[in-house]
Design a protein around this motif. Structure first.
Motif, PDB file in Angstrom:
ATOM      1  N   ASN A 194      58.260 -48.168 -74.346  1.00 31.37           N
ATOM      2  CA  ASN A 194      59.639 -48.939 -74.208  1.00 31.37           C
ATOM      3  C   ASN A 194      60.524 -48.143 -74.537  1.00 31.37           C
ATOM      4  OD1 ASN A 194      58.131 -51.355 -73.660  1.00 31.37           O
ATOM      5  ND2 ASN A 194      58.145 -52.053 -75.994  1.00 31.37           N
ATOM      6  N   ARG A 195      61.834 -48.526 -74.044  1.00 29.75           N
ATOM      7  CA  ARG A 195      62.984 -47.495 -74.314  1.00 29.75           C
ATOM      8  C   ARG A 195      63.679 -47.667 -75.702  1.00 29.75           C
ATOM      9  NH1 ARG A 195      68.485 -47.600 -70.605  1.00 29.75           N
ATOM     10  NH2 ARG A 195      69.661 -45.742 -71.566  1.00 29.75           N
ATOM     11  N   PRO A 196      63.419 -46.693 -76.537  1.00 25.46           N
ATOM     12  CA  PRO A 196      64.035 -46.805 -78.073  1.00 25.46           C
ATOM     13  C   PRO A 196      65.396 -46.932 -78.151  1.00 25.46           C
ATOM     14  CG  PRO A 196      63.444 -44.849 -77.843  1.00 25.46           C
ATOM     15  CD  PRO A 196      62.931 -45.538 -76.397  1.00 25.46           C
ATOM     16  N   ALA A 197      65.938 -47.270 -79.346  1.00 23.27           N
ATOM     17  CA  ALA A 197      67.530 -47.037 -79.596  1.00 23.27           C
ATOM     18  C   ALA A 197      67.882 -45.696 -79.458  1.00 23.27           C
ATOM     19  CB  ALA A 197      67.997 -47.792 -80.973  1.00 23.27           C
ATOM     20  N   TYR A 198      67.078 -44.634 -80.046  1.00 26.16           N
ATOM     21  CA  TYR A 198      67.494 -43.132 -80.040  1.00 26.16           C
ATOM     22  C   TYR A 198      66.202 -42.581 -79.437  1.00 26.16           C
ATOM     23  CZ  TYR A 198      71.508 -44.198 -82.412  1.00 26.16           C
ATOM     24  OH  TYR A 198      72.991 -44.557 -82.806  1.00 26.16           O
ATOM     25  N   LEU A 199      66.082 -41.928 -78.212  1.00 29.91           N
ATOM     26  CA  LEU A 199      65.048 -41.384 -77.663  1.00 29.91           C
ATOM     27  C   LEU A 199      64.838 -40.099 -78.548  1.00 29.91           C
ATOM     28  CD1 LEU A 199      63.225 -41.422 -74.867  1.00 29.91           C
ATOM     29  CD2 LEU A 199      64.344 -39.068 -74.769  1.00 29.91           C
ATOM     30  N   GLU A 225      69.161 -20.342 -76.815  1.00 35.44           N
ATOM     31  CA  GLU A 225      70.086 -21.570 -76.039  1.00 35.44           C
ATOM     32  C   GLU A 225      69.126 -22.307 -75.144  1.00 35.44           C
ATOM     33  OE1 GLU A 225      74.100 -21.722 -73.522  1.00 35.44           O
ATOM     34  OE2 GLU A 225      74.042 -20.442 -75.530  1.00 35.44           O
ATOM     35  N   LYS A 226      69.027 -23.623 -75.446  1.00 34.51           N
ATOM     36  CA  LYS A 226      68.301 -24.316 -74.593  1.00 34.51           C
ATOM     37  C   LYS A 226      68.957 -25.591 -74.316  1.00 34.51           C
ATOM     38  CE  LYS A 226      64.380 -21.992 -74.530  1.00 34.51           C
ATOM     39  NZ  LYS A 226      63.548 -21.474 -73.354  1.00 34.51           N
ATOM     40  N   SER A 227      68.717 -26.124 -73.032  1.00 29.98           N
ATOM     41  CA  SER A 227      69.244 -27.362 -72.755  1.00 29.98           C
ATOM     42  C   SER A 227      68.129 -28.215 -71.683  1.00 29.98           C
ATOM     43  CB  SER A 227      70.498 -27.257 -72.007  1.00 29.98           C
ATOM     44  OG  SER A 227      70.492 -26.556 -70.838  1.00 29.98           O
ATOM     45  N   ILE A 228      68.514 -29.521 -71.603  1.00 31.58           N
ATOM     46  CA  ILE A 228      67.578 -30.421 -70.709  1.00 31.58           C
ATOM     47  C   ILE A 228      68.576 -31.486 -70.468  1.00 31.58           C
ATOM     48  CG2 ILE A 228      65.389 -30.165 -71.498  1.00 31.58           C
ATOM     49  CD1 ILE A 228      65.445 -32.614 -73.121  1.00 31.58           C
ATOM     50  N   PRO A 229      68.448 -31.674 -68.953  1.00 26.25           N
ATOM     51  CA  PRO A 229      69.391 -32.948 -68.332  1.00 26.25           C
ATOM     52  C   PRO A 229      68.967 -34.207 -69.209  1.00 26.25           C
ATOM     53  CG  PRO A 229      68.130 -32.023 -66.554  1.00 26.25           C
ATOM     54  CD  PRO A 229      67.626 -31.192 -67.749  1.00 26.25           C
ATOM     55  N   LEU A 230      70.075 -34.920 -69.579  1.00 24.74           N
ATOM     56  CA  LEU A 230      69.791 -36.216 -70.474  1.00 24.74           C
ATOM     57  C   LEU A 230      69.708 -37.376 -69.582  1.00 24.74           C
ATOM     58  CD1 LEU A 230      72.007 -35.251 -73.485  1.00 24.74           C
ATOM     59  CD2 LEU A 230      69.712 -35.170 -73.200  1.00 24.74           C
ATOM     60  N   LEU A 231      70.224 -37.273 -68.304  1.00 23.28           N
ATOM     61  CA  LEU A 231      70.233 -38.540 -67.576  1.00 23.28           C
ATOM     62  C   LEU A 231      68.690 -38.831 -67.460  1.00 23.28           C
ATOM     63  CD1 LEU A 231      71.897 -40.214 -65.338  1.00 23.28           C
ATOM     64  CD2 LEU A 231      71.336 -38.643 -63.645  1.00 23.28           C
ATOM     65  N   GLY A 232      68.728 -40.209 -67.744  1.00 33.51           N
ATOM     66  CA  GLY A 232      67.215 -40.813 -67.721  1.00 33.51           C
ATOM     67  C   GLY A 232      66.568 -40.680 -69.032  1.00 33.51           C
ATOM     68  N   LEU A 233      67.002 -39.632 -69.920  1.00 33.79           N
ATOM     69  CA  LEU A 233      66.425 -39.308 -71.271  1.00 33.79           C
ATOM     70  C   LEU A 233      66.870 -39.896 -72.311  1.00 33.79           C
ATOM     71  CD1 LEU A 233      65.466 -35.647 -70.920  1.00 33.79           C
ATOM     72  CD2 LEU A 233      63.869 -37.483 -70.669  1.00 33.79           C
ATOM     73  N   SER A 234      67.989 -40.843 -72.292  1.00 35.46           N
ATOM     74  CA  SER A 234      68.771 -41.500 -73.457  1.00 35.46           C
ATOM     75  C   SER A 234      68.079 -42.586 -73.785  1.00 35.46           C
ATOM     76  CB  SER A 234      70.097 -41.530 -73.035  1.00 35.46           C
ATOM     77  OG  SER A 234      70.670 -42.263 -74.009  1.00 35.46           O
ATOM     78  N   GLY A 235      68.055 -43.015 -75.164  1.00 37.98           N
ATOM     79  CA  GLY A 235      67.594 -44.194 -75.427  1.00 37.98           C
ATOM     80  C   GLY A 235      68.618 -45.279 -75.193  1.00 37.98           C
ATOM     81  N   THR A 236      68.699 -46.470 -75.687  1.00 32.13           N
ATOM     82  CA  THR A 236      69.589 -47.626 -75.444  1.00 32.13           C
ATOM     83  C   THR A 236      71.032 -47.031 -76.219  1.00 32.13           C
ATOM     84  OG1 THR A 236      68.785 -48.872 -77.334  1.00 32.13           O
ATOM     85  CG2 THR A 236      67.997 -49.574 -75.130  1.00 32.13           C
TER      86      THR A 236
END
Length: 80
Positions: free
Chosen positions: A21-26, A50-61
């Motif tokens: 399930n999609r949590p409040a905070y992924l 320095e690291k980064s990942i795209p957050l589109l679709g990885l965020s919780g609610t």
């Protein structure tokens, strides 16, 4: 994100907790691992990383939670 580089021979990775399930905070774990030929994207003598990942679709609610060995921090992300 960025910070001091881990010990020689190690690399930093961001590992999102996927599935369920999609949590409040992924939860996104910040881990260091022994460097090998497959993940050799930083020079061994680097002082910072320095690291980064795209957050589109990885965020919780409500946002994300970065989790490291020394603690965690929540970030509210509205509209992602």
């Amino acid at each position: 994100m960025s910070g001091p580089a881990p010990a020689n021979g190690e690399d930093v990775r961001l590992l999102p907790a996927l599935g369920g399930n999609r949590p409040a905070y992924l939860r996104i774990e910040i881990v260091s691992e022994v460097r090998n030929a497959a993940n050799d994207d930083l020079p061994v003598e680097t002082e910072r990383y320095e690291k980064s990942i795209p957050l589109l679709g990885l965020s919780g609610t409500q946002g994300i939670q970065l989790v490291a060995a020394n603690g965690s921090k929540k970030f509210d992300l509205v509209g992602i």
